[in-house]
Design an enzyme around this catalytic site. Structure first.
Site, PDB file in Angstrom:
ATOM      1  N   ARG A  62       0.829  -1.212   0.000  1.00 41.27           N
ATOM      2  CA  ARG A  62       0.000   0.000   0.000  1.00 41.27           C
ATOM      3  C   ARG A  62       0.863   1.263   0.000  1.00 41.27           C
ATOM      4  O   ARG A  62       0.530   2.266  -0.630  1.00 41.27           O
ATOM      5  CB  ARG A  62      -0.939  -0.007   1.214  1.00 41.27           C
ATOM      6  CG  ARG A  62      -1.951   1.131   1.188  1.00 41.27           C
ATOM      7  CD  ARG A  62      -3.002   0.983   2.294  1.00 41.27           C
ATOM      8  NE  ARG A  62      -4.134   1.881   2.066  1.00 41.27           N
ATOM      9  CZ  ARG A  62      -4.524   2.818   2.933  1.00 41.27           C
ATOM     10  NH1 ARG A  62      -3.903   2.966   4.088  1.00 41.27           N
ATOM     11  NH2 ARG A  62      -5.539   3.597   2.654  1.00 41.27           N
ATOM     12  N   HIS A  66       0.432   4.222  -2.693  1.00 39.59           N
ATOM     13  CA  HIS A  66       0.134   5.602  -2.304  1.00 39.59           C
ATOM     14  C   HIS A  66       1.249   6.555  -2.700  1.00 39.59           C
ATOM     15  O   HIS A  66       1.015   7.744  -2.926  1.00 39.59           O
ATOM     16  CB  HIS A  66      -0.158   5.682  -0.798  1.00 39.59           C
ATOM     17  CG  HIS A  66      -1.545   5.226  -0.461  1.00 39.59           C
ATOM     18  ND1 HIS A  66      -2.219   5.617   0.670  1.00 39.59           N
ATOM     19  CD2 HIS A  66      -2.405   4.424  -1.145  1.00 39.59           C
ATOM     20  CE1 HIS A  66      -3.428   5.063   0.681  1.00 39.59           C
ATOM     21  NE2 HIS A  66      -3.561   4.331  -0.396  1.00 39.59           N
ATOM     22  N   ASP A  67       2.468   6.046  -2.799  1.00 36.01           N
ATOM     23  CA  ASP A  67       3.557   6.873  -3.318  1.00 36.01           C
ATOM     24  C   ASP A  67       3.314   7.187  -4.791  1.00 36.01           C
ATOM     25  O   ASP A  67       3.352   8.354  -5.207  1.00 36.01           O
ATOM     26  CB  ASP A  67       4.894   6.143  -3.141  1.00 36.01           C
ATOM     27  CG  ASP A  67       6.073   6.994  -3.605  1.00 36.01           C
ATOM     28  OD1 ASP A  67       5.994   8.233  -3.462  1.00 36.01           O
ATOM     29  OD2 ASP A  67       7.063   6.427  -4.114  1.00 36.01           O
ATOM     30  N   VAL A  70       0.687   9.858  -6.188  1.00 46.22           N
ATOM     31  CA  VAL A  70       0.864  11.279  -5.888  1.00 46.22           C
ATOM     32  C   VAL A  70       2.282  11.696  -6.320  1.00 46.22           C
ATOM     33  O   VAL A  70       3.257  11.246  -5.731  1.00 46.22           O
ATOM     34  CB  VAL A  70       0.666  11.547  -4.379  1.00 46.22           C
ATOM     35  CG1 VAL A  70       0.653  13.043  -4.097  1.00 46.22           C
ATOM     36  CG2 VAL A  70      -0.622  10.903  -3.871  1.00 46.22           C
ATOM     37  N   ASN A  93      -3.874   8.303   4.849  1.00 42.27           N
ATOM     38  CA  ASN A  93      -2.573   7.801   5.300  1.00 42.27           C
ATOM     39  C   ASN A  93      -2.341   7.913   6.802  1.00 42.27           C
ATOM     40  O   ASN A  93      -1.756   7.013   7.415  1.00 42.27           O
ATOM     41  CB  ASN A  93      -1.452   8.571   4.582  1.00 42.27           C
ATOM     42  CG  ASN A  93      -1.414   8.297   3.088  1.00 42.27           C
ATOM     43  OD1 ASN A  93      -1.923   7.264   2.637  1.00 42.27           O
ATOM     44  ND2 ASN A  93      -0.815   9.192   2.321  1.00 42.27           N
ATOM     45  N   PRO A 162      -7.668   7.213  -3.979  1.00 45.70           N
ATOM     46  CA  PRO A 162      -9.073   6.809  -4.041  1.00 45.70           C
ATOM     47  C   PRO A 162      -9.695   6.737  -2.652  1.00 45.70           C
ATOM     48  O   PRO A 162      -9.027   6.450  -1.669  1.00 45.70           O
ATOM     49  CB  PRO A 162      -9.021   5.431  -4.707  1.00 45.70           C
ATOM     50  CG  PRO A 162      -7.631   4.952  -4.568  1.00 45.70           C
ATOM     51  CD  PRO A 162      -6.761   6.166  -4.443  1.00 45.70           C
ATOM     52  N   HIS A 192      -6.113  -5.992  -2.062  1.00 39.86           N
ATOM     53  CA  HIS A 192      -6.853  -6.140  -0.794  1.00 39.86           C
ATOM     54  C   HIS A 192      -6.957  -7.597  -0.344  1.00 39.86           C
ATOM     55  O   HIS A 192      -7.693  -7.899   0.578  1.00 39.86           O
ATOM     56  CB  HIS A 192      -8.238  -5.500  -0.912  1.00 39.86           C
ATOM     57  CG  HIS A 192      -8.164  -3.996  -0.920  1.00 39.86           C
ATOM     58  ND1 HIS A 192      -9.256  -3.189  -1.095  1.00 39.86           N
ATOM     59  CD2 HIS A 192      -7.109  -3.159  -0.763  1.00 39.86           C
ATOM     60  CE1 HIS A 192      -8.884  -1.913  -1.058  1.00 39.86           C
ATOM     61  NE2 HIS A 192      -7.591  -1.871  -0.865  1.00 39.86           N
ATOM     62  N   THR A 193      -6.215  -8.474  -0.971  1.00 39.32           N
ATOM     63  CA  THR A 193      -6.129  -9.856  -0.492  1.00 39.32           C
ATOM     64  C   THR A 193      -5.110 -10.013   0.636  1.00 39.32           C
ATOM     65  O   THR A 193      -5.035 -11.075   1.256  1.00 39.32           O
ATOM     66  CB  THR A 193      -5.782 -10.824  -1.660  1.00 39.32           C
ATOM     67  OG1 THR A 193      -5.667 -12.147  -1.138  1.00 39.32           O
ATOM     68  CG2 THR A 193      -4.464 -10.467  -2.318  1.00 39.32           C
ATOM     69  N   ASP A 251      -3.941 -14.412  -2.569  1.00 45.06           N
ATOM     70  CA  ASP A 251      -4.756 -15.411  -3.264  1.00 45.06           C
ATOM     71  C   ASP A 251      -6.040 -14.766  -3.795  1.00 45.06           C
ATOM     72  O   ASP A 251      -6.172 -13.540  -3.776  1.00 45.06           O
ATOM     73  CB  ASP A 251      -5.070 -16.581  -2.320  1.00 45.06           C
ATOM     74  CG  ASP A 251      -5.776 -16.111  -1.049  1.00 45.06           C
ATOM     75  OD1 ASP A 251      -6.337 -14.989  -1.043  1.00 45.06           O
ATOM     76  OD2 ASP A 251      -5.776 -16.855  -0.052  1.00 45.06           O
TER      77      ASP A 251
END
Ligand code: HEM
Ligand SMILES: *[C@@H]1O[C@H](CO)[C@@H](O)[C@H](O)[C@H]1NC(C)=O
Length: 322
Positions: A62, A66-67, A70, A93, A162, A192-193, A251
């Site tokens: 993440r 996020h880097d 932006v 953040n 987002p 998001h796994t 997965d």
């Protein structure tokens, strides 16, 4: 580089141009003369860090995402501001972004080998890749030679990252702004796994859906909603949730969860509100799909956002050189 930029704008020309242009970047061999062991040292440190705590792979993935969203992948997310107005202080953040100490540890090991040579942005891109692969993702090539940026602003992060309450169209816009397609948005949501979430990011859905006090998002599976409320009692925003049932394994269970109305965020659930999104979620939720390959291809593209921006090689990842 010019070719790459145009490729982003003219999504019509699409993948072919992007793939061939990405190959024109400095390759993984960028440090082969100046710091030949850099890539190996980073991998060794990441292996050590993930062995201590598998769940940190999600934090590092993440952090890189996020880097990149932006000012491109320029390690702007790592900078501290005495006024608490850097990217890391922005709403998505602050208090939840993880991996800063781990990046400092890796940077220290690299600096001990060759001081002032390897950028923090390259270290972050490699660390995110290596950590994610260690928990089960397929590998992607990381082109090297990024420079570290000099500017980091919370307002920019608030605008570009987002929103977990975002509609499908809003998410497509966020990704489109950095040259990523709606298909790439869906497959990259598969990040998001792994990892974890604070209750803060889920509570609006549980207790204040659409801004109506006491209301719960009706699209959540009722049993799952009850479970979430148990784990996230009102006003305990610091409690922690697993991103999916297997938070330390990369997965397909995230997509299975979304399809069963058990995604954590509205942004996850909203993938089903678009025909294209729903079809992709369904496809990626089945064993043997192209999820791991498509995710790796998406990550490679994400890791090349903003290529060519000017900057420096920071000595310390949390501060610009003086
Ligand atoms: C589609 C838009 C996205 C939204 C709205 C979104 C939002 C969020 C939110 C709200 C959290 C929880 C933060 C917290 O409260 O702790 C989170 C966690 C996470 N996100 Fe996303 N995300 C998106 C896309 C992505 C993408 C593209 C990736 C990577 C490819 C990603 C990787 C992760 C990971 C790994 C975590 C767990 C972090 C940890 O373990 O510390 N997300 N995301
Ligand atoms: C509920 O949502 C509305 C609209 O977003 C907001 O103004 C309000 O502060 C929220 N209430 C709580 C208790 O979070």
């Amino acid at each position: 580089m010019e070719l790459y930029r145009r490729g982003c704008v003219l999504s019509l020309l699409g993948l072919l141009i992007l793939a061939s242009a990405a190959d024109a970047y400095p390759s993984g061999g960028y440090y082969s003369k100046s710091c030949p062991n850099a890539v190996t040292i980073i991998k060794k440190k990441v292996t050590e860090i993930v062995r201590e705590n598998k769940n940190i792979a999600g934090g590092l993935l993440r952090l890189h995402f996020h880097d990149c969203f932006v000012r491109g992948c320029d390690a702007s997310v790592l900078l501290n501001s005495p006024n608490s107005d850097a990217e890391k202080d922005a709403l998505p953040n602050a208090g939840v972004l993880r991996g800063f100490d781990e990046i400092d540890r890796i940077k220290a090991a690299v600096e001990a080998e060759c001081a002032g040579v390897v950028s923090c942005a390259d270290i972050l891109a490699l660390a995110a890749r290596d950590a994610t692969v260690l928990v089960g993702a397929k590998s992607w090539e990381v082109n090297l030679g990024r420079k570290d940026g000099l500017i980091s602003k919370d307002t920019e992060a608030n605008a570009k990252l987002p929103n977990p309450l975002g509609t499908f169209d809003e998410l497509v816009q966020n990704f489109g702004a950095v040259g990523l397609s709606q298909e790439e948005m869906v497959v990259l949501s598969g990040g998001h796994t792994i990892g974890r979430s604070s209750c803060r990011s889920v509570e609006p859905r549980l207790y204040n859906f659409s801004g109506v006090a006491g209301s719960t998002d009706p699209s959540i599976d009722p049993k799952f909603a009850a479970e979430l409320k148990k784990k996230c009692p009102k006003n305990q925003q610091g409690s922690i949730l697993s991103m999916d049932p297997t938070k330390n394994t990369f997965d397909l269970l995230y997509f299975k969860a979304v399809l069963a109305n058990k995604g954590l965020f509205e942004s996850d659930a909203n993938l089903l509100t678009s025909a294209v999104g729903k079809q992709l979620v369904r496809k990626y939720s089945k064993p043997g799909s192209s999820f791991l390959d498509d995710f790796a291809a998406g990550m490679r593209k994400m890791s090349n956002i903003g290529w060519g921006s000017e900057g420096e090689v920071r000595k310390v990842c949390s501060a610009v050189n003086h």
